[in-house]
Design a protein around this motif. Sequence first.
Motif, short mmCIF file in Angstrom:
data_model
loop_
_atom_site.label_atom_id
_atom_site.label_comp_id
_atom_site.label_asym_id
_atom_site.label_seq_id
_atom_site.Cartn_x
_atom_site.Cartn_y
_atom_site.Cartn_z
N VAL A 81 -12.87 16.34 -9.37
CA VAL A 81 -13.02 15.68 -10.66
C VAL A 81 -13.10 14.17 -10.42
N LYS A 82 -14.10 13.53 -11.03
CA LYS A 82 -14.27 12.09 -10.87
C LYS A 82 -13.55 11.33 -12.00
N PHE A 83 -12.77 10.35 -11.61
CA PHE A 83 -12.08 9.49 -12.57
C PHE A 83 -12.48 8.04 -12.32
N SER A 84 -12.48 7.25 -13.38
CA SER A 84 -12.63 5.80 -13.24
C SER A 84 -12.01 5.12 -14.44
N LEU A 85 -11.62 3.85 -14.25
CA LEU A 85 -10.97 3.07 -15.30
C LEU A 85 -11.91 1.98 -15.79
N HIS A 86 -11.94 1.77 -17.11
CA HIS A 86 -12.84 0.80 -17.72
C HIS A 86 -12.09 -0.01 -18.76
N PRO A 87 -12.43 -1.30 -18.92
CA PRO A 87 -11.65 -2.19 -19.79
C PRO A 87 -11.53 -1.67 -21.22
N GLY A 93 -4.60 -5.57 -18.51
CA GLY A 93 -4.52 -4.37 -17.68
C GLY A 93 -4.78 -3.07 -18.39
N SER A 94 -5.18 -3.10 -19.66
CA SER A 94 -5.38 -1.85 -20.41
C SER A 94 -6.73 -1.23 -20.07
N SER A 95 -6.74 0.10 -19.93
CA SER A 95 -7.93 0.82 -19.48
C SER A 95 -8.28 1.98 -20.39
N GLY A 110 -6.79 5.48 -24.73
CA GLY A 110 -5.44 4.92 -24.86
C GLY A 110 -5.39 4.15 -26.17
N ASP A 111 -5.15 2.84 -26.09
CA ASP A 111 -5.31 1.93 -27.23
C ASP A 111 -6.39 0.93 -26.84
N TYR A 112 -7.15 0.43 -27.82
CA TYR A 112 -8.22 -0.50 -27.47
C TYR A 112 -8.57 -1.40 -28.64
N LYS A 113 -9.21 -2.52 -28.34
CA LYS A 113 -9.75 -3.40 -29.38
C LYS A 113 -11.06 -4.00 -28.88
N THR A 114 -11.96 -4.27 -29.81
CA THR A 114 -13.29 -4.76 -29.44
C THR A 114 -13.38 -6.28 -29.42
#
Length: 341
Positions: A81-87, A93-95, A110-114
């Motif tokens: 399984v391929k995983f990657s983290l994106h802003p 540091g949130s991904s 997770g949690d995010y804002k634009t």
Amino acid sequence: MKSPLLQFTNKGIYCKEAKVYLDPWKPVDKAIISHGHADHSRWGHKKYITHHRNVPIISYRLGEINVTGKEWGETFVINNVKFSLHPAGHIIGSSQIRVEHKGEVWVFTGDYKTEDDGISTPYEPVKCHTFITECTFGLPAFKWTPQAEVFEDINNWWAQNRAEGKTSILFGYSLGKAQRLLKYLDTDIGKIYTHGAIENMTEVLRPLVDFPLTTLITKETKKEELLGNIVLAPPSAHGGTWIRKMVPYVTASASGWMTFRGARRRRAIDKGFVLSDHCDWPGLLSSIKETGAEKIISTHGYTDIFSRYLRTLGYDARTEATQYGEEENEAALASKSTSAV
């Protein structure tokens, strides 16, 4: 029937093929962590994987842990399984966590804002088939004013209080909101003082961001020193004995919930500034559209209302119960402070 790539279990979001959990709320062997707030990064896992900017945050909050840091977009494979983290743009540091297996792609935000806050790596949309989103502010009433205007209002409020000989006390969460506020406070107006929980977390983050100088409030701090200056404190500190030494003072809170006047009254706050580290209604909708996803899963916030609306737009939208939602455990953070306030 084929099992979904990610499943919602009593421990957290589980990838069965990789035997990995995303932001689990019960102890597991291997966890991929989106960011450092306490509802998403909990103690007790045997192995943590997260973005390298989040490593010092969760190491400070959780103590001695087995943690590996990854770069943005770096692919790591677990059991094919391929995983990657994106802003995610939520806090430093949130991904977002991208999961791919046999041509199927899921993204957990997770949690995010634009909105680019100038201290977190800005949010980037990630194409996927299924998008797992928060909807903390998933109502049309929530539409944020550009942060430059909010910070102008905050600094004007501070300057007015200083002219009246009062201390300004500004409440914001110790991880994320406090540093965002600190970055844009105008030090030409006066000095910035901090509660111990905010001071300690900011010290952890200073190697990553150029913050203004702060002064920790201690038992030795005199009321006269604070007059006309500003104090950054976590919401949990409101009403505590430490605040008595600051009379005369004016209080304010920076939060998306300040959209509603009732929230300010309930918290006994003099002034509310609408500033959130989450998406507003337009941000949620534009983010979902940019992913190209057909299936949308809402995990916390106004989940039922938001999912119902998405279905009117033609999305295959549903909700899932999680233990996310409390942005952080302020009492736990305050107890980490080594200085009496």
